[in-house]
Design an enzyme around this catalytic site. Structure first.
Site, mmCIF file in Angstrom:
data_model
loop_
_atom_site.group_PDB
_atom_site.id
_atom_site.type_symbol
_atom_site.label_atom_id
_atom_site.label_comp_id
_atom_site.label_asym_id
_atom_site.label_seq_id
_atom_site.Cartn_x
_atom_site.Cartn_y
_atom_site.Cartn_z
ATOM 1 N N TYR A 1 0.857 -1.181 0.000
ATOM 2 C CA TYR A 1 0.000 0.000 0.000
ATOM 3 C C TYR A 1 0.895 1.234 0.000
ATOM 4 O O TYR A 1 1.818 1.329 0.818
ATOM 5 C CB TYR A 1 -0.895 -0.009 1.250
ATOM 6 N N ASP B 1 9.388 2.840 -0.273
ATOM 7 C CA ASP B 1 8.331 3.481 0.504
ATOM 8 C C ASP B 1 8.609 3.172 1.971
ATOM 9 O O ASP B 1 8.304 2.087 2.467
ATOM 10 C CB ASP B 1 6.962 2.943 0.067
ATOM 11 N N LYS C 1 4.202 9.083 8.714
ATOM 12 C CA LYS C 1 4.058 8.536 10.072
ATOM 13 C C LYS C 1 5.066 9.119 11.077
ATOM 14 O O LYS C 1 4.897 10.251 11.499
ATOM 15 C CB LYS C 1 4.096 7.016 10.019
HETATM 16 N N1 PMP Z 1 2.870 4.003 2.287
HETATM 17 C C1 PMP Z 1 2.784 3.091 3.269
HETATM 18 C C2 PMP Z 1 3.808 1.991 3.345
HETATM 19 C C3 PMP Z 1 1.777 3.179 4.219
HETATM 20 O O1 PMP Z 1 1.701 2.236 5.187
HETATM 21 C C4 PMP Z 1 0.833 4.228 4.138
HETATM 22 C C5 PMP Z 1 -0.292 4.392 5.134
HETATM 23 N N2 PMP Z 1 -0.572 3.361 5.939
HETATM 24 C C6 PMP Z 1 0.961 5.153 3.103
HETATM 25 C C7 PMP Z 1 1.995 5.007 2.200
HETATM 26 C C8 PMP Z 1 0.009 6.299 2.965
HETATM 27 O O2 PMP Z 1 0.209 7.219 3.987
HETATM 28 P P1 PMP Z 1 -0.971 8.215 4.430
HETATM 29 O O3 PMP Z 1 -2.035 7.395 5.035
HETATM 30 O O4 PMP Z 1 -0.287 9.155 5.389
HETATM 31 O O5 PMP Z 1 -1.418 8.928 3.203
#
Ligand code: PMP
Length: 429
Positions: free
Chosen positions: A144, A239, A267
């Site tokens: 994700y 990511d 995060k």
């Molecule tokens: N990349 C990863 C690996 C994530 O776990 C998440 C959110 N859980 C995101 C991107 C997206 O981040 P956000 O919810 O702050 O938009």
């Protein structure tokens, strides 16, 4: 345990907010039941609207690595709020933040702040396309990268939880440019690159996956991606929204010893405020506007309250690198305790852990990718989730999510958690 106030709040919330929540997994749709509405949190504990206390294993899905309401963060936000909550001009604080990031993480000369992980990943992909002049990207099944159109193809997290195969509103053209490979399948990704030679702008990967539960890279897999990207002039994007400033000060790049071309953060980098970032070597990053013509912007990017919260957390992690080892040991302790309890039940299970990311899959096969994760006994996870929730242990409300430890958690909390999992096994298995 009464959750009457939460039930009332949820009923009311559904009148005004789609599904009663501002992010889908919070609705408890997959685990069933009523989402618990939190009122406050301190250290390792959440307190809901009815006054129930929970040991927190989601840490706001990662950011609260030092625990909730960490006093230096609260103090810094208060101080900066008095100066103004936003300027829309450059500030010295942004320079300090950018410098700190470049000093803490490898391979980042220039970094651009945004307001979420989604924005970070979406912008990194645009940059990779602008830099290479190619259109297609490769992502991995069950990973994700936020809710931007390009990523909503065989995605993990809520998309997997709700089993959404195709997201209405994403155009076929966008789908056609996102190719999907299987995590940990080196030959599969090589074959995809061969078939689309010269067309791939970027490979984006969660170096340690956390959106199908916690799933570790097999030895050699990320090294293979690195080599493939170098050979084919493809931009390798790590990511690190989950892993950044969590697995180590320098994230997965440092911990695993692999260099990415672009890295995205979220995060922990915001200390609980809405922050994301993407960065990399000057050679690529100089294509971003206003240096180059790959446009990317944000009214609230670099917001002073968000910056000071993140800066305070990152500074603390830099000053006390032992925090990462403490978290590692606590999570190993939790893992071993759960393992001992589950091993007596005769049930099949796998516990995946990397640093302070951990998850349990009730399965007889190793969990190395999305299909193995999805074959695990999800109803059993859901049953355990509710048993623990009702006894003051807050796990992520989905089998497709990693748990995140925060360092305010102590060994008594871990023993209590292990004990309650033992009770669950005795009474329910
Ligand atoms: N990349 C990863 C690996 C994530 O776990 C998440 C959110 N859980 C995101 C991107 C997206 O981040 P956000 O919810 O702050 O938009």
């Amino acid at each position: 345990m009464s959750i009457r106030k939460s039930e009332r709040l949820f009923k009311n919330a559904q009148k005004y907010i789609p599904g009663g929540v501002n992010s889908p997994v919070r609705a408890f749709k997959s685990v069933g039941g009523t989402p618990v509405f939190m009122k406050k949190a301190k250290g390792a504990y959440l307190y809901d609207a009815d006054g129930n206390k929970y040991i927190d294993y989601i840490a706001s899905w990662g950011p609260m690595i030092l625990g909730h309401a960490f006093p230096p963060v609260v103090k810094a936000i208060r101080k900066y709020a008095n100066l103004s909550t936003s300027y829309g001009t450059p500030t010295e604080l942004e320079v300090k933040m950018a410098r700190l990031i470049t000093e803490m993480v490898p391979n980042v000369d220039l970094v651009r702040m945004v307001s979420s992980g989604t924005e970070a990943c979406m912008s990194a992909i645009r940059l990779a396309r602008g830099y290479t002049g190619r259109n297609k990207i490769i992502k991995f099944e069950g990973h994700y990268h936020g809710h931007a159109d390009s990523f909503l193809v065989k995605a993990g997290s809520g998309v997997a939880t709700f089993d959404i195969q195709q997201v209405p509103g994403v155009t076929p053209g966008v789908y056609a440019d996102t190719l999907v490979a299987v995590y940990n399948d080196t030959e599969g990704v090589s074959e995809l690159v061969r078939r689309h030679k010269g067309e791939i702008a970027a490979i984006i990967v969660e170096p340690v996956a956390g959106n199908m539960g916690c799933v570790l890279p097999k030895p050699g897999f990320l090294e293979h991606l690195r080599q493939l990207c170098t050979d084919e002039d493809i931009v390798l994007i790590f990511d690190e929204v989950m892993t950044g400033f969590r697995l180590a000060a320098g994230g997965a790049q440092e911990k695993l010893g692999i260099d990415a071309d672009l890295v995205t953060y979220g995060k922990v980098i915001g200390g609980g405020l809405p922050v994301g970032a993407f960065g990399g070597r000057k050679k690529i990053m100089q294509h971003i506007a206003p240096l180059g013509s790959v446009y990317q912007a944000g009214t609230l990017s670099g917001n002073p309250l968000a910056m000071i919260a993140g800066y305070t957390v990152l500074s603390e992690l830099r000053k006390h690198p032992e925090i990462f080892e403490e978290l590692n040991q606590k999570t190993a302790y939790l893992r071993n305790g759960i393992d001992e309890v589950l091993s007596k039940t005769g049930r099949d299970y796998r516990i995946n852990r990397f640093g302070s990311m951990i998850s349990i899959h009730f399965s007889s096969e190793d969990i190395n990718d999305f299909s193995s994760a999805s074959r695990s006994d999800i109803p059993l996870f859901n049953k355990m989730f509710h048993y623990l929730l009702e006894r003051g242990i807050y796990l992520p409300p989905s089998a497709y999510e990693s748990w995140f430890l925060n360092n305010a958690i102590n060994y008594a909390d871990l023993d209590e958690t292990i004990g309650k999992i033992a009770d669950f096994c005795k009474s329910e298995l």
